[in-house]
Design a protein around this motif. Structure first.
Motif, PDB file in Angstrom:
ATOM      1  N   GLU A 200      45.678  15.840  71.434  1.00  0.00           N
ATOM      2  CA  GLU A 200      44.386  16.537  71.511  1.00  0.00           C
ATOM      3  C   GLU A 200      44.353  17.703  70.530  1.00  0.00           C
ATOM      4  N   LYS A 201      45.479  18.443  70.450  1.00  0.00           N
ATOM      5  CA  LYS A 201      45.546  19.590  69.530  1.00  0.00           C
ATOM      6  C   LYS A 201      45.415  19.127  68.084  1.00  0.00           C
ATOM      7  N   GLU A 202      45.976  17.950  67.784  1.00  0.00           N
ATOM      8  CA  GLU A 202      45.885  17.402  66.425  1.00  0.00           C
ATOM      9  C   GLU A 202      44.441  16.974  66.121  1.00  0.00           C
ATOM     10  N   ALA A 203      43.828  16.273  67.065  1.00  0.00           N
ATOM     11  CA  ALA A 203      42.476  15.730  66.849  1.00  0.00           C
ATOM     12  C   ALA A 203      41.415  16.822  66.788  1.00  0.00           C
ATOM     13  N   GLY A 204      41.661  17.931  67.493  1.00  0.00           N
ATOM     14  CA  GLY A 204      40.682  19.021  67.563  1.00  0.00           C
ATOM     15  C   GLY A 204      40.112  19.106  68.958  1.00  0.00           C
ATOM     16  N   VAL A 205      40.347  20.219  69.632  1.00  0.00           N
ATOM     17  CA  VAL A 205      39.917  20.368  71.017  1.00  0.00           C
ATOM     18  C   VAL A 205      39.587  21.825  71.325  1.00  0.00           C
ATOM     19  N   ALA A 206      38.620  22.022  72.236  1.00  0.00           N
ATOM     20  CA  ALA A 206      38.292  23.382  72.690  1.00  0.00           C
ATOM     21  C   ALA A 206      38.676  23.479  74.159  1.00  0.00           C
ATOM     22  N   LEU A 207      39.554  24.419  74.479  1.00  0.00           N
ATOM     23  CA  LEU A 207      39.950  24.624  75.875  1.00  0.00           C
ATOM     24  C   LEU A 207      39.109  25.762  76.449  1.00  0.00           C
ATOM     25  N   ILE A 208      38.409  25.489  77.551  1.00  0.00           N
ATOM     26  CA  ILE A 208      37.608  26.531  78.218  1.00  0.00           C
ATOM     27  C   ILE A 208      38.234  26.799  79.580  1.00  0.00           C
ATOM     28  N   ASP A 209      38.773  28.003  79.743  1.00  0.00           N
ATOM     29  CA  ASP A 209      39.424  28.393  81.004  1.00  0.00           C
ATOM     30  C   ASP A 209      38.472  29.335  81.755  1.00  0.00           C
ATOM     31  N   ILE A 210      37.823  28.796  82.810  1.00  0.00           N
ATOM     32  CA  ILE A 210      36.839  29.597  83.557  1.00  0.00           C
ATOM     33  C   ILE A 210      37.553  30.280  84.722  1.00  0.00           C
ATOM     34  N   GLY A 211      37.822  31.564  84.561  1.00  0.00           N
ATOM     35  CA  GLY A 211      38.513  32.327  85.601  1.00  0.00           C
ATOM     36  C   GLY A 211      37.522  33.069  86.481  1.00  0.00           C
ATOM     37  N   GLY A 212      38.045  34.017  87.257  1.00  0.00           N
ATOM     38  CA  GLY A 212      37.188  34.797  88.148  1.00  0.00           C
ATOM     39  C   GLY A 212      36.371  35.831  87.390  1.00  0.00           C
ATOM     40  N   GLY A 213      37.029  36.541  86.461  1.00  0.00           N
ATOM     41  CA  GLY A 213      36.355  37.635  85.758  1.00  0.00           C
ATOM     42  C   GLY A 213      35.978  37.317  84.337  1.00  0.00           C
ATOM     43  N   THR A 214      36.718  36.390  83.705  1.00  0.00           N
ATOM     44  CA  THR A 214      36.455  36.068  82.288  1.00  0.00           C
ATOM     45  C   THR A 214      36.504  34.564  82.074  1.00  0.00           C
ATOM     46  N   THR A 215      35.902  34.123  80.972  1.00  0.00           N
ATOM     47  CA  THR A 215      36.012  32.729  80.534  1.00  0.00           C
ATOM     48  C   THR A 215      36.698  32.768  79.169  1.00  0.00           C
ATOM     49  N   ASP A 216      37.872  32.143  79.086  1.00  0.00           N
ATOM     50  CA  ASP A 216      38.675  32.202  77.858  1.00  0.00           C
ATOM     51  C   ASP A 216      38.525  30.914  77.061  1.00  0.00           C
ATOM     52  N   LEU A 217      38.521  31.070  75.748  1.00  0.00           N
ATOM     53  CA  LEU A 217      38.365  29.912  74.864  1.00  0.00           C
ATOM     54  C   LEU A 217      39.506  29.875  73.855  1.00  0.00           C
ATOM     55  N   ALA A 218      40.063  28.681  73.647  1.00  0.00           N
ATOM     56  CA  ALA A 218      41.067  28.478  72.593  1.00  0.00           C
ATOM     57  C   ALA A 218      40.732  27.173  71.881  1.00  0.00           C
ATOM     58  N   ILE A 219      40.600  27.234  70.558  1.00  0.00           N
ATOM     59  CA  ILE A 219      40.261  26.040  69.779  1.00  0.00           C
ATOM     60  C   ILE A 219      41.456  25.635  68.915  1.00  0.00           C
ATOM     61  N   PHE A 220      41.818  24.348  68.979  1.00  0.00           N
ATOM     62  CA  PHE A 220      42.922  23.813  68.179  1.00  0.00           C
ATOM     63  C   PHE A 220      42.403  22.722  67.257  1.00  0.00           C
ATOM     64  N   LYS A 221      42.989  22.644  66.064  1.00  0.00           N
ATOM     65  CA  LYS A 221      42.693  21.550  65.134  1.00  0.00           C
ATOM     66  C   LYS A 221      43.929  21.345  64.273  1.00  0.00           C
ATOM     67  N   ASP A 222      44.315  20.097  64.024  1.00  0.00           N
ATOM     68  CA  ASP A 222      45.526  19.752  63.259  1.00  0.00           C
ATOM     69  C   ASP A 222      46.774  20.383  63.876  1.00  0.00           C
ATOM     70  N   GLY A 223      46.755  20.510  65.210  1.00  0.00           N
ATOM     71  CA  GLY A 223      47.926  21.044  65.909  1.00  0.00           C
ATOM     72  C   GLY A 223      48.081  22.547  65.811  1.00  0.00           C
ATOM     73  N   ILE A 224      47.078  23.227  65.217  1.00  0.00           N
ATOM     74  CA  ILE A 224      47.180  24.678  64.988  1.00  0.00           C
ATOM     75  C   ILE A 224      46.046  25.402  65.707  1.00  0.00           C
ATOM     76  N   ILE A 225      46.339  26.572  66.258  1.00  0.00           N
ATOM     77  CA  ILE A 225      45.296  27.388  66.909  1.00  0.00           C
ATOM     78  C   ILE A 225      44.350  27.907  65.824  1.00  0.00           C
ATOM     79  N   ARG A 226      43.053  27.695  66.033  1.00  0.00           N
ATOM     80  CA  ARG A 226      42.072  28.077  65.013  1.00  0.00           C
ATOM     81  C   ARG A 226      41.184  29.239  65.440  1.00  0.00           C
ATOM     82  N   HIS A 227      40.918  29.326  66.738  1.00  0.00           N
ATOM     83  CA  HIS A 227      39.963  30.340  67.183  1.00  0.00           C
ATOM     84  C   HIS A 227      40.234  30.670  68.647  1.00  0.00           C
ATOM     85  N   THR A 228      40.143  31.946  68.994  1.00  0.00           N
ATOM     86  CA  THR A 228      40.251  32.351  70.408  1.00  0.00           C
ATOM     87  C   THR A 228      39.137  33.354  70.698  1.00  0.00           C
TER      88      THR A 228
END
Length: 456
Positions: A200-228
């Protein structure tokens, strides 16, 4: 025999604090030894706002984890989030004195340390410096430069920055709880380790972690972190909306959200109604599930749209940056009914719910496979990578207990017990265990009777 690596992750969230102790089993999976969970007091939107309450909550979670596992915690890897977190892209280079020497780990460390010296805004501190592609003497798109030759080593970096005071407050809370801080990790990065596959990290994926106080985002592409990114809204805002919209107390609003809440209003019929007990002798309140879903839907749409704006900022519409694996939802908010369908509808991207069970040993309880524990599992994995012995087994303190009890026994009874113990030791090995127990008990009773008769 080498020491086993016992890892501990501490997830300091807005609604809950989770301490998780675990180790890798022979199959490379995580075996959970103990989990401690406490209600998070003193944290708002991922930031500590009451030191004393946070320390108490941490201690409670740590104590529960220790009791469940039989291990004493020495240090922890802590997750950090909050609205003060931001990320920047930065490029830097070093000129090597000897291009004829192969590039080694020292050169990369030198380059990373150089980025750590970047001038930040007042009160900000660098949390992570994550290398992306490298460039050697103008040759670009190099993922692994170690072992290559070259004079100029260049790289683009994803730099995660946070408020220094907030980071220190988290550190202080942990140390004041009687444990050491072995590492700090950005929470979306920890969650991504727990729920995303390498494909998934290689293909390109956005992880959305919906917590109690914040919603965190981490984007991966080509196995590398691209955006948080960290969006300062989460499940608590939805609860607050229900509380205001239905004129009920927070506890009831939270229960309504968890048990009957849905992110898709069309699912509920008009005649579906829930009755809530009134306060102090007041009439019960009737709440339509359709209205409840409408309140939840409005806020979830707002959160998802803000996350989607961040995904667009990364450049998702560029064919080279396309996220083929779509979106993975995790965190407590991912358990909301029909949220997957709503995210797909808003973003037009494939979506799945991320569970951390892929990395857990087969005998782990179903509860631990919940998206709720994704960050804690990720932090524990981070601790294992550091190869720290974060917890040690409790020493058995049986002799102390015996001596403590003896002080309280009356001397004559103590003498009687000693005689009984001596007699039991004389019993021959040939006699069975049952006989030993029986004779011991009979003799013990006789001695006590004699003692009591004489005492009269």
């Amino acid at each position: 025999m080498e020491k086993e690596t016992i890892a501990v992750g501490l997830d300091i969230g807005t609604t809950k604090i989770v301490a998780m102790i675990g180790k890798k089993n022979e199959y490379g999976k995580l075996e959970i030894l103990g989990v401690g969970k406490s209600k998070s007091l003193g944290v708002a939107r991922g930031v500590v706002n009451n030191i004393t309450q946070t320390i108490q909550s941490i201690q409670q979670a740590i104590l529960e984890a220790e009791e469940n596992s039989g291990y004493q915690i020495k240090d922890v890897v802590v997750g950090i989030a909050g609205q003060h977190i931001r990320s920047i892209q930065h490029s830097d280079y070093i000129s090597r004195s000897n291009p004829e020497e192969v590039i080694g780990g020292k050169d990369i460390d030198l380059l990373i340390n150089q980025v750590h010296k970047l001038a930040m805004l007042p009160g900000e501190e660098i949390i992570h410096v994550l290398p992306q592609e490298f460039k050697i003497d103008g040759q670009s798109d190099i993922k692994e430069p170690i072992g290559m030759y070259g004079g100029r080593l260049e790289s683009s970096f994803h730099v995660v920055v946070g408020q220094a005071s907030s980071i220190r407050n988290v550190g202080r809370c942990v140390q004041s709880s009687g444990i050491e801080l072995s590492g700090l990790t950005l929470e979306p990065l920890a969650s991504s380790d727990a729920v995303l596959s390498q494909e998934e990290k290689e293909a390109g994926v956005a992880l959305i972690d919906i917590g109690g106080g914040t919603t965190d985002l981490a984007i991966f592409k080509d196995g590398i972190i691209r955006h948080t990114a960290v969006i300062p809204f989460g499940g608590n805002v939805i609860t607050e909306d229900i509380k205001e919209g239905c004129s009920i107390i927070e506890k009831q609003a939270e229960l309504l959200k968890v048990k009957f809440g849905s992110a898709w209003p069309g699912e509920n019929k008009d005649n579906e109604i829930v009755s809530i007990p009134g306060l102090r002798g007041r009439e019960p309140k009737e709440i339509s599930l359709k209205n409840l879903s409408k309140i939840i839907h409005a806020r979830v749409v707002e959160i998802i749209e803000q996350v989607f704006t961040e995904i667009k900022l990364y450049g998702h519409e560029d064919p080279r940056k396309k996220l083929i694996a779509g979106i993975v939802l995790t965190g407590g908010g991912a358990q909301l009914q029909h949220i997957k369908q709503l995210v797909e509808y808003i973003t037009g991207m494939d979506t799945r719910i991320g569970y951390p069970n892929e990395h857990l040993a087969g005998n782990s309880s179903e509860e631990l496979s919940s998206p709720l524990y994704a960050t804690a599992v990720g932090l524990m994995m981070n601790s294992i990578e550091n190869q720290t012995e974060s917890a040690v087994k409790f020493e058995k303190s049986v002799p102390e207990k015996v001596s403590f009890q003896r002080e309280k026994i009356i001397e004559p009874v103590q003498e009687v017990l000693q005689e009984v113990v001596q007699e039991v030791e004389k019993v021959e090995v040939e006699s069975t265990e049952t006989k030993i127990r029986r004779s011991f008990f009979e003799k013990y009773v006789d001695k006590i009777k004699d003692f009591l008769d004489n005492a009269e």
